[in-house]
Write a protein that holds these residues in place. Structure first.
Motif, PDB file in Angstrom:
ATOM      1  N   UNK A  42       0.849  -1.189   0.000  1.00 49.80           N
ATOM      2  CA  UNK A  42       0.000   0.000   0.000  1.00 49.80           C
ATOM      3  C   UNK A  42       0.884   1.239   0.000  1.00 49.80           C
ATOM      4  N   UNK A  43       0.626   2.128  -0.984  1.00 43.12           N
ATOM      5  CA  UNK A  43       1.443   3.334  -1.103  1.00 43.12           C
ATOM      6  C   UNK A  43       0.578   4.447  -1.683  1.00 43.12           C
ATOM      7  N   UNK A  44       0.812   5.692  -1.229  1.00 46.03           N
ATOM      8  CA  UNK A  44       0.056   6.802  -1.788  1.00 46.03           C
ATOM      9  C   UNK A  44       0.957   8.009  -2.004  1.00 46.03           C
ATOM     10  N   UNK A  45       0.547   8.862  -2.949  1.00 43.22           N
ATOM     11  CA  UNK A  45       1.248  10.109  -3.258  1.00 43.22           C
ATOM     12  C   UNK A  45       0.224  11.221  -3.396  1.00 43.22           C
ATOM     13  N   UNK A  46       0.505  12.362  -2.782  1.00 42.17           N
ATOM     14  CA  UNK A  46      -0.366  13.524  -2.930  1.00 42.17           C
ATOM     15  C   UNK A  46       0.010  14.287  -4.199  1.00 42.17           C
ATOM     16  N   UNK A  47      -1.021  14.816  -4.853  1.00 43.67           N
ATOM     17  CA  UNK A  47      -0.795  15.609  -6.056  1.00 43.67           C
ATOM     18  C   UNK A  47      -0.301  16.999  -5.643  1.00 43.67           C
ATOM     19  N   UNK A  48       0.896  17.363  -6.079  1.00 42.28           N
ATOM     20  CA  UNK A  48       1.482  18.652  -5.690  1.00 42.28           C
ATOM     21  C   UNK A  48       0.685  19.828  -6.231  1.00 42.28           C
ATOM     22  N   UNK A  49      -0.044  19.586  -7.333  1.00 41.13           N
ATOM     23  CA  UNK A  49      -0.816  20.672  -7.943  1.00 41.13           C
ATOM     24  C   UNK A  49      -2.255  20.741  -7.453  1.00 41.13           C
TER      25      UNK A  49
END
Length: 327
Positions: A42-49
């Motif tokens: 399980x992995x997540x990334x926030x959208x910088x924009x």
């Protein structure tokens, strides 16, 4: 996404900083996961924009039902159960984009349909139809005396029962003479008292169609034969007939039918509109089924049209006939 292209793939790759495939590989091997959750897979990334958008990766290993099994062992289990090639298993279960051909039909839909059993006798309470996908009719033989062909000649008999399309019986053969094939197919059609036959309209299909018309003109049994051209224009209609039957859960077939392997290995080439068997697999019985479904619909529609033209149906009877025909 099932291939490394398209709107959603590009959108996710942008959020991932152009590292989407690299991240997927690292997650699949267990090297990368979100430390605050502490769950491998399980992995997540926030959208910088856009702070309201999050890209979430979920690998099968994040599931407590799977993480006690070694990864490669689990992938082999899925390969056997779903009857997929290695590349398809990697694509569907291991966050891999190595194969640009999309799996055409979701495995769960196929599993739902695999609940029938082979029926070798006619059911007098149902209408029966047959589709035939033929290989070449050359007489060229191998050194051992068998026919020199790579494709199968297949015939698929379906019955229509209360809106269900049930695969009853089939022929799936190669390396045999034309006379033997046509004899077995005509016997299959007569045994199940098929109301109509759909035959692929290639050169060999026309030969089969002509032979069957001759056979049935000399018997005390008549069966209408329709030649269906499997052209680039008509092919999507044939494919759609089976896809709709699966998605609506109308289609039922036995687990031991070769159709299962063909469905599991049917692909959309390069993510485009062309549907065909994956390399090393076949789609002959699939298209036999498609032609049987198509002629069943046309025969039922013609039957309904005739009843309506006769004008002796009540409004309630018309409703019932419409439901039965277009269910």
């Amino acid at each position: 996404p099932k291939s490394p292209s398209g709107f959603y793939y590009d959108l996710m790759d942008e959020i991932a900083g152009g590292q989407l495939q690299e991240n997927c590989h690292a997650i699949a091997t267990g090297e990368l996961y979100s430390k605050d959750f502490g769950i491998p897979g399980f992995y997540y990334q926030e959208d910088k924009n856009d702070p309201n958008t999050v890209l979430i990766y979920v690998h099968f290993y994040a599931s407590p039902f799977c993480n006690h099994v070694p990864r490669e062992e689990y992938l082999q289990i899925r390969k056997r159960k779903d009857r997929m090639s290695d590349s398809k298993v990697q694509q569907e279960y291991n966050l891999s984009f190595e194969d640009e051909d999309e799996t055409f039909i979701a495995p769960d839909l196929i599993h739902k349909a695999m609940r029938g059993q082979r029926e070798t006798e006619h059911d007098p309470n149902c209408r029966h139809y047959c589709g035939i996908d033929s290989s070449g009719v050359t007489d060229e033989l191998r050194p051992d005396g068998t026919k020199n062909d790579s494709d199968f000649t297949s015939a698929c008999v379906i019955k229509v029962d209360n809106g269900k399309i049930i695969v009853k019986d089939w022929i799936y053969t190669r390396h045999s003479s034309f006379e033997k094939r046509i004899g077995n197919i005509s016997a299959l059609i007569q045994k199940h008292k098929c109301r109509k036959i759909g035959v692929e309209g290639n050169h060999s299909g026309s030969t089969y169609g002509s032979a069957l018309k001759t056979i049935f003109s000399n018997e005390n049994y008549y069966c209408d034969t329709e030649i269906i051209n499997n052209t680039e224009k008509r092919r999507p209609q044939l494919v759609e007939a089976v896809a709709i039957a699966l998605e609506s859960e109308q289609l039922i077939f036995p687990p031991d039918c070769p159709l299962a392997d063909e469905l599991f290995n049917l692909v959309r080439v390069g993510g485009g509109s062309k549907i065909q068997a994956a390399s090393g697999h076949h789609d002959d019985l699939f298209f036999s089924l498609a032609m049987a479904i198509v002629v069943s619909k046309s025969e039922q529609e013609n039957s309904l049209q005739k009843k309506l033209e006769e004008g002796n149906l009540s409004e309630e009877e018309i409703k019932k006939e419409l439901l039965k025909t277009f269910s």
